[in-house]
Design a protein around this motif. Structure first.
Motif: not given
Length: 220
Positions: A172-175, A153-157, A206-211, A80-82
């Motif tokens: 995946i959130g906004n850039e 998220v930045m502070d997630g596990a 965002a795309a790098v993080a998704t990969g 889901f792209l937010d």
């Protein structure tokens, strides 16, 4: 991409415009599908293409009428792209989904147009194979109350240290702004890609993080 398109029989090619050389090479494949086509000169192709340096062919394809399928996240990991707004990111994310066998990408209302020329080009043919719909995360969660919802998220596990579900929704959130505040309460798992202690980078593309997340979540 047009060569890949010729293999996708579920998509209707309205018309092909191509130079003589391309039509000659692909004559047999074109006659099998009885596709309307027009031979044009390279200069004409350059005028009608959105690319600065067009190749040898341009296809006009009808956007498929696809009915949203809310059940796919019950068995597969879907995205889901937010608020992904950069067309290059959107197309690359579709390509990542295709690579990892993610069958569907759900897009929030304020995402980039799935069928814009830049998204299509960046997807490198993935848009032909990955189902895409526009919807809201709230409506998906209401339709699938038992499905895990993972949010980057930045502070997630750490995704490297914690086992996460292999099906559900990966948000995946906004850039620039990440996941919208109103969508954060809908997450069942908050995950992150830990930064190296010596890193001074504020965030990942965002795309790098998704990969990276897809590789970790869907690894054998």
């Amino acid at each position: 991409m047009v060569q890949e398109l010729l293999e996708e029989n579920h998509l209707e090619i309205v018309h092909l415009y191509a130079v003589k050389e391309w039509l000659t090479i692909h004559h047999k494949r074109l006659t099998k599908r009885n596709i309307p086509l027009t031979e044009i000169l390279p200069a004409e192709l350059e005028r009608i293409s959105t690319l600065v340096t067009p190749n040898q062919v341009l296809a006009v394809v009808r956007i498929p009428a696809v009915h949203i399928n809310n059940q796919l996240p019950e068995q597969h990991m879907c995205l889901f792209l937010d608020g992904i707004q950069d067309p290059g990111n959107m197309g690359t994310i579709l390509r990542i989904a295709d690579w990892f066998g993610i069958p569907a990408v759900y897009c929030g209302p304020d995402c980039a147009d799935i069928y814009s020329s830049k998204v299509v080009q960046a997807s490198m043919g993935a848009i032909f194979r990955v189902f895409c719909w526009k919807t809201t995360l709230d409506s998906l969660c209401k339709a699938l109350p038992e499905v895990p919802v993972l949010g980057a998220v930045m502070d997630g596990a750490s995704v490297f240290e914690h086992k996460v579900p292999s099906h559900g929704l990966l948000v995946i959130g906004n850039e620039g702004n990440g996941i919208k505040p109103e969508n954060l309460p809908l997450l069942t798992h908050s995950i992150s890609i830990p930064r190296h202690p010596n890193s001074r980078a504020e965030s990942l593309n965002a795309a790098v993080a998704t990969g990276i997340l897809a590789a970790m979540i869907l690894r054998p």
